[in-house]
Motif scaffolding. Structure first.
Motif, PDB file in Angstrom:
ATOM      1  N   SER A 194       3.606  11.690  10.119  1.00  0.00           N
ATOM      2  CA  SER A 194       3.679  10.548   9.202  1.00  0.00           C
ATOM      3  C   SER A 194       4.156   9.319   9.985  1.00  0.00           C
ATOM      4  O   SER A 194       5.104   9.408  10.769  1.00  0.00           O
ATOM      5  CB  SER A 194       4.666  10.835   8.075  1.00  0.00           C
ATOM      6  N   HIS A 195       3.461   8.173   9.780  1.00  0.00           N
ATOM      7  CA  HIS A 195       2.367   8.012   8.829  1.00  0.00           C
ATOM      8  C   HIS A 195       1.041   7.754   9.542  1.00  0.00           C
ATOM      9  O   HIS A 195      -0.021   7.853   8.943  1.00  0.00           O
ATOM     10  CB  HIS A 195       2.674   6.843   7.889  1.00  0.00           C
ATOM     11  N   ALA A 196       1.123   7.432  10.817  1.00  0.00           N
ATOM     12  CA  ALA A 196      -0.089   7.047  11.547  1.00  0.00           C
ATOM     13  C   ALA A 196      -1.087   8.190  11.658  1.00  0.00           C
ATOM     14  O   ALA A 196      -2.293   7.955  11.797  1.00  0.00           O
ATOM     15  CB  ALA A 196       0.274   6.532  12.939  1.00  0.00           C
ATOM     16  N   GLY A 197      -0.612   9.431  11.577  1.00  0.00           N
ATOM     17  CA  GLY A 197      -1.529  10.564  11.655  1.00  0.00           C
ATOM     18  C   GLY A 197      -2.457  10.670  10.465  1.00  0.00           C
ATOM     19  O   GLY A 197      -3.428  11.430  10.494  1.00  0.00           O
ATOM     20  N   TYR A 198      -2.184   9.908   9.414  1.00  0.00           N
ATOM     21  CA  TYR A 198      -3.010   9.967   8.203  1.00  0.00           C
ATOM     22  C   TYR A 198      -3.935   8.757   8.083  1.00  0.00           C
ATOM     23  O   TYR A 198      -4.433   8.450   6.999  1.00  0.00           O
ATOM     24  CB  TYR A 198      -2.112  10.097   6.973  1.00  0.00           C
TER      25      TYR A 198
ATOM     26  N   VAL B 174       2.513   1.202   9.537  1.00  0.00           N
ATOM     27  CA  VAL B 174       3.449   0.385  10.301  1.00  0.00           C
ATOM     28  C   VAL B 174       4.706   1.208  10.549  1.00  0.00           C
ATOM     29  O   VAL B 174       5.205   1.888   9.650  1.00  0.00           O
ATOM     30  CB  VAL B 174       3.766  -0.939   9.561  1.00  0.00           C
ATOM     31  N   ALA B 175       5.188   1.167  11.785  1.00  0.00           N
ATOM     32  CA  ALA B 175       6.320   2.009  12.178  1.00  0.00           C
ATOM     33  C   ALA B 175       7.547   1.169  12.476  1.00  0.00           C
ATOM     34  O   ALA B 175       7.462   0.100  13.094  1.00  0.00           O
ATOM     35  CB  ALA B 175       5.955   2.837  13.408  1.00  0.00           C
ATOM     36  N   GLY B 176       8.693   1.667  12.046  1.00  0.00           N
ATOM     37  CA  GLY B 176       9.961   1.074  12.436  1.00  0.00           C
ATOM     38  C   GLY B 176      10.547   1.862  13.587  1.00  0.00           C
ATOM     39  O   GLY B 176       9.904   2.756  14.151  1.00  0.00           O
ATOM     40  N   GLY B 177      11.775   1.551  13.959  1.00  0.00           N
ATOM     41  CA  GLY B 177      12.458   2.373  14.940  1.00  0.00           C
ATOM     42  C   GLY B 177      12.717   3.747  14.353  1.00  0.00           C
ATOM     43  O   GLY B 177      12.375   4.023  13.198  1.00  0.00           O
ATOM     44  N   VAL B 178      13.318   4.630  15.137  1.00  0.00           N
ATOM     45  CA  VAL B 178      13.579   5.975  14.642  1.00  0.00           C
ATOM     46  C   VAL B 178      14.521   5.896  13.444  1.00  0.00           C
ATOM     47  O   VAL B 178      15.633   5.369  13.537  1.00  0.00           O
ATOM     48  CB  VAL B 178      14.182   6.860  15.745  1.00  0.00           C
ATOM     49  N   PHE B 179      14.031   6.393  12.305  1.00  0.00           N
ATOM     50  CA  PHE B 179      14.767   6.414  11.037  1.00  0.00           C
ATOM     51  C   PHE B 179      15.149   5.007  10.567  1.00  0.00           C
ATOM     52  O   PHE B 179      16.121   4.830   9.828  1.00  0.00           O
ATOM     53  CB  PHE B 179      16.020   7.282  11.136  1.00  0.00           C
ATOM     54  N   ALA B 180      14.389   4.000  10.981  1.00  0.00           N
ATOM     55  CA  ALA B 180      14.684   2.619  10.585  1.00  0.00           C
ATOM     56  C   ALA B 180      13.446   2.004   9.946  1.00  0.00           C
ATOM     57  O   ALA B 180      12.331   2.157  10.446  1.00  0.00           O
ATOM     58  CB  ALA B 180      15.114   1.793  11.794  1.00  0.00           C
ATOM     59  N   SER B 181      13.644   1.296   8.856  1.00  0.00           N
ATOM     60  CA  SER B 181      12.528   0.677   8.153  1.00  0.00           C
ATOM     61  C   SER B 181      11.831  -0.351   9.040  1.00  0.00           C
ATOM     62  O   SER B 181      12.481  -1.072   9.808  1.00  0.00           O
ATOM     63  CB  SER B 181      13.035   0.004   6.878  1.00  0.00           C
ATOM     64  N   PRO B 182      10.507  -0.462   8.963  1.00  0.00           N
ATOM     65  CA  PRO B 182       9.795  -1.462   9.766  1.00  0.00           C
ATOM     66  C   PRO B 182      10.098  -2.875   9.271  1.00  0.00           C
ATOM     67  O   PRO B 182      10.370  -3.084   8.084  1.00  0.00           O
ATOM     68  CB  PRO B 182       8.322  -1.095   9.557  1.00  0.00           C
TER      69      PRO B 182
ATOM     70  N   GLY C 293     -14.993  -4.736   0.960  1.00  0.00           N
ATOM     71  CA  GLY C 293     -15.263  -4.474  -0.447  1.00  0.00           C
ATOM     72  C   GLY C 293     -14.480  -3.316  -1.026  1.00  0.00           C
ATOM     73  O   GLY C 293     -14.592  -3.028  -2.223  1.00  0.00           O
ATOM     74  N   LYS C 294     -13.683  -2.644  -0.212  1.00  0.00           N
ATOM     75  CA  LYS C 294     -12.895  -1.505  -0.689  1.00  0.00           C
ATOM     76  C   LYS C 294     -11.406  -1.833  -0.622  1.00  0.00           C
ATOM     77  O   LYS C 294     -10.980  -2.725   0.114  1.00  0.00           O
ATOM     78  CB  LYS C 294     -13.170  -0.258   0.153  1.00  0.00           C
ATOM     79  N   VAL C 295     -10.625  -1.064  -1.358  1.00  0.00           N
ATOM     80  CA  VAL C 295      -9.173  -1.199  -1.289  1.00  0.00           C
ATOM     81  C   VAL C 295      -8.675  -0.557   0.001  1.00  0.00           C
ATOM     82  O   VAL C 295      -9.078   0.559   0.349  1.00  0.00           O
ATOM     83  CB  VAL C 295      -8.500  -0.536  -2.508  1.00  0.00           C
ATOM     84  N   ALA C 296      -7.823  -1.264   0.718  1.00  0.00           N
ATOM     85  CA  ALA C 296      -7.213  -0.727   1.934  1.00  0.00           C
ATOM     86  C   ALA C 296      -5.837  -0.163   1.595  1.00  0.00           C
ATOM     87  O   ALA C 296      -5.144  -0.667   0.700  1.00  0.00           O
ATOM     88  CB  ALA C 296      -7.088  -1.818   2.988  1.00  0.00           C
ATOM     89  N   LEU C 297      -5.451   0.886   2.300  1.00  0.00           N
ATOM     90  CA  LEU C 297      -4.159   1.532   2.061  1.00  0.00           C
ATOM     91  C   LEU C 297      -3.264   1.354   3.271  1.00  0.00           C
ATOM     92  O   LEU C 297      -3.668   1.626   4.405  1.00  0.00           O
ATOM     93  CB  LEU C 297      -4.336   3.027   1.795  1.00  0.00           C
ATOM     94  N   LEU C 298      -2.025   0.917   3.023  1.00  0.00           N
ATOM     95  CA  LEU C 298      -1.041   0.732   4.085  1.00  0.00           C
ATOM     96  C   LEU C 298       0.232   1.480   3.719  1.00  0.00           C
ATOM     97  O   LEU C 298       0.733   1.363   2.603  1.00  0.00           O
ATOM     98  CB  LEU C 298      -0.724  -0.756   4.273  1.00  0.00           C
ATOM     99  N   SER C 299       0.737   2.260   4.661  1.00  0.00           N
ATOM    100  CA  SER C 299       2.009   2.946   4.458  1.00  0.00           C
ATOM    101  C   SER C 299       2.815   2.827   5.737  1.00  0.00           C
ATOM    102  O   SER C 299       2.406   2.164   6.687  1.00  0.00           O
ATOM    103  CB  SER C 299       1.781   4.421   4.086  1.00  0.00           C
ATOM    104  N   GLY C 300       3.959   3.458   5.759  1.00  0.00           N
ATOM    105  CA  GLY C 300       4.783   3.405   6.957  1.00  0.00           C
ATOM    106  C   GLY C 300       6.234   3.683   6.647  1.00  0.00           C
ATOM    107  O   GLY C 300       6.600   4.106   5.549  1.00  0.00           O
ATOM    108  N   GLY C 301       7.060   3.438   7.631  1.00  0.00           N
ATOM    109  CA  GLY C 301       8.484   3.705   7.511  1.00  0.00           C
ATOM    110  C   GLY C 301       9.061   3.926   8.889  1.00  0.00           C
ATOM    111  O   GLY C 301       8.438   3.602   9.908  1.00  0.00           O
ATOM    112  N   GLY C 302      10.248   4.488   8.918  1.00  0.00           N
ATOM    113  CA  GLY C 302      10.877   4.760  10.196  1.00  0.00           C
ATOM    114  C   GLY C 302      10.119   5.801  10.991  1.00  0.00           C
ATOM    115  O   GLY C 302       9.437   6.665  10.436  1.00  0.00           O
TER     116      GLY C 302
END
Length: 580
Positions: A63-67, A77-85, A48-57
């Motif tokens: 950032s970002h899993a620590g939040y 969601v994580a990509g490789g080092v400095f690479a977009s997922p 019933g609530k809005v879910a938030l998704l973030s991520g990046g390299g």
């Protein structure tokens, strides 16, 4: 040139192992099988609530899993080092949140082409499957006066959006409401970074070259070039340069900021600055903003969005009204969000006055007594002898320490001489010992100053105006020595000043039973034993102090502290012998 050293197992597995380490160390996170996606373990609470998704390299940890946690992100969601997922993993995360009963999914994306494309593709695919999805692009970089078509980069201000959107979602706001509110708040966020060193992707060479003594202003979190290179300046100067640039109205990417505005400040360690440096920069940021009339409402300082091991810092400023502060202060279980004070920092009293303002013993007025003349002579003799021995003690210390034993004893001697020129020696020996304890504590410094001050303070209570005979002095010496052993942790045989002091005190204890006619013989014997003990330290293995870190093969000279003690005792004896 070889790649930078990294404490990893292998470059190709470091991201997966890092995510696994994060999840295994947390009781509130889980991994989505087959994907580099970290989820809240309690997805049922999203219903019933809005879910938030973030991520990046990867490489920007925490950032970002620590939040991820109640009141912030639902997944990352994580990509490789400095690479977009990849979009497939982003879609898998969206569907996991949707299937948990979320009323909608908000994607919080930094403004980089790869992230926009991959998150955008996943969003469109999710919409085709009936998921309510929206996306907020964070683009708060203040570096470029005229940003390119790609726009301003997304930097550490993204973390503020995680927190604000998360608090709104936790309160039950709709997807449209959250998007509207954070989009408006984004207009009042700006970030700028400065680097003292490059970073390097595991297995690769540094991302750029930065000569020693130079720093780069306005670089990105992936090692992208900045806008200006200059020589490293003081923290105050660097911070002022950053804030001036961020708020310069002539720049198209500036953050409008005026006197009276209230801000939340994020001082973000880009990876390798020490805690000490971070605290200095934080101070500089607060003072600089307050000098502009800006109210600093909250400050967070630490590791929030890093760039691997880059030695640098970014400043993020967010204009904040009462509602924004309420959302910042809202509770969250995200492990990387700091425990901020909810008190406005500007205007807060931050200095506590000492409860007591008693005078130092060396500042008190004293009256002379029968023992004052001989104690005055003894002090003069001790001081002149230590000054004569200064270089000898330094030379001994260079072989076993940092080479300043003579200097520290000379500092104490000069402080005592200066005090003697302006004060009378009190007739009460205990009062004199407290004066000396205060002087060496302040002027001598180091462990030697603390040890001598301990000795004198502990001894002082055993020699008073009515109790200052030979037996009392012997008990005082013993009490002082025991205090040194108790708090210093050393013992006879450890190659310290105790190897001269303890044999002498063992002999001086005989004064408690010796007839008055035999006192001088006891004193002479004690001084000889101190000298023998000091000389014997050349054959001892150091077990305490700096010398304990040096190979025994390099320690062939007597311990300088023991020699200093023997020198002091000999000086006292010479004065007492002259009184006969």
């Amino acid at each position: 040139m070889e790649p930078q050293k990294k404490l990893i197992n292998a470059a190709e597995s470091c991201v997966d192992e890092a995510l696994l380490g994060l999840v295994r160390a947390s009781g509130g996170l889980s991994l989505l099988r087959g994907h580099r996606v970290v989820l809240r373990s309690d997805l049922e609470n999203l219903k019933g609530k809005v879910a938030l998704l973030s991520g990046g390299g990867s490489g920007h940890e925490p950032s970002h899993a620590g939040y991820i946690g109640a009141g912030m992100l639902s997944a990352a969601v994580a990509g490789g080092v400095f690479a977009s997922p990849p979009p497939g993993s982003i879609l898998a995360a969206i569907l996991s949140l949707h299937n948990a009963g979320a009323s909608g999914v908000l994607l919080i994306v930094k403004n980089y082409t790869g992230d926009r494309l991959n998150f955008g593709l996943a969003a469109e695919q999710a919409r085709n499957q009936g998921v309510a999805v929206d996306m907020v692009i964070v683009a708060e970089d203040c570096a470029f006066d005229q940003p390119s078509k790609a726009g301003r980069r997304g930097l550490c201000g993204t973390v503020f959006i995680h927190k604000l959107a998360g608090a709104l979602a936790e309160e039950g706001c709709s997807l449209a409401q959250i998007v509207s509110k954070v989009t408006e708040i984004l207009k009042g966020i700006g970030t700028l970074g400065v680097s003292l060193s490059p970073c390097s992707v595991p297995g690769c060479l540094p991302s750029f070259d930065l000569p020693p003594g130079d720093m780069e202003l306005g670089l990105g979190i992936h090692g992208e070039p900045g806008i200006k290179r200059s020589k490293v300046a003081s923290a105050d100067e660097v911070v002022k340069t950053m804030i001036d640039h961020m708020t310069n109205p002539s720049s198209q990417s500036h953050l409008p900021l005026k006197s009276g505005d209230s801000v939340v400040v994020c001082v973000n360690n880009l990876g390798a600055l020490s805690c000490l440096e971070m605290a200095v920069v934080t101070r500089s940021a607060i003072l600089c903003l307050e000098s502009l009339g800006v109210v600093v409402a909250r400050v967070m300082s630490g590791l929030f969005m890093t760039s691997l091991e880059m030695a640098g810092v970014s400043l993020t400023l967010m204009r904040a009204d009462k509602e924004t502060l309420r959302l910042i202060d809202a509770k969250t279980t995200a492990p990387a969000w700091p425990n901020l004070s909810s008190v406005c920092l500007s205007g807060r009293s931050y200095i506590t006055e000492p409860l007591t303002t008693s005078k130092r013993p060396q500042d008190e007025k004293h009256s002379e007594g029968p023992l004052s003349p001989v104690m005055h002579k003894a002090l003069e003799k001790i001081c002149s002898t230590l000054l004569e021995k200064q270089e000898e003690l330094n030379s001994l210390d260079r072989a076993s320490g940092d080479g300043d034993c003579g200097n520290t004893h000379a500092q104490a001697a000069k402080a005592i001489q200066e005090w003697l020129h302006g004060h009378v020696v009190p007739g009460c020996p205990g009062q004199l010992l407290l004066v000396l304890a205060g002087l060496v504590q302040e002027k001598m410094g180091g462990s030697s100053g603390a040890l001598y001050s301990l000795f004198l303070t502990a001894a002082a209570g055993h020699v008073t105006e009515g109790r200052s005979d030979a037996a009392a002095w012997a008990n005082a010496m013993n009490a002082g020595t025991e205090a040194m052993k108790k708090y210093g942790g050393a013992a006879p045989g450890d190659r310290t000043m105790l190897d001269a002091l303890c044999p002498a005190v063992d002999e001086l204890i005989k004064l408690t039973t010796a007839p008055s006619g035999g006192h001088m013989a006891v004193l002479q014997s004690a001084v000889k034993k101190a000298a023998s003990g000091a000389e014997a330290t050349r054959d001892l293995k150091a077990r305490a102090g700096r010398a304990s870190y040096i190979s025994p093969n390099l320690l062939s000279l007597p311990d300088p502290g023991a020699v200093a003690v023997a020198t002091i005792l000999k000086a006292i004896l010479e004065v007492l012998e002259g009184q006969k």
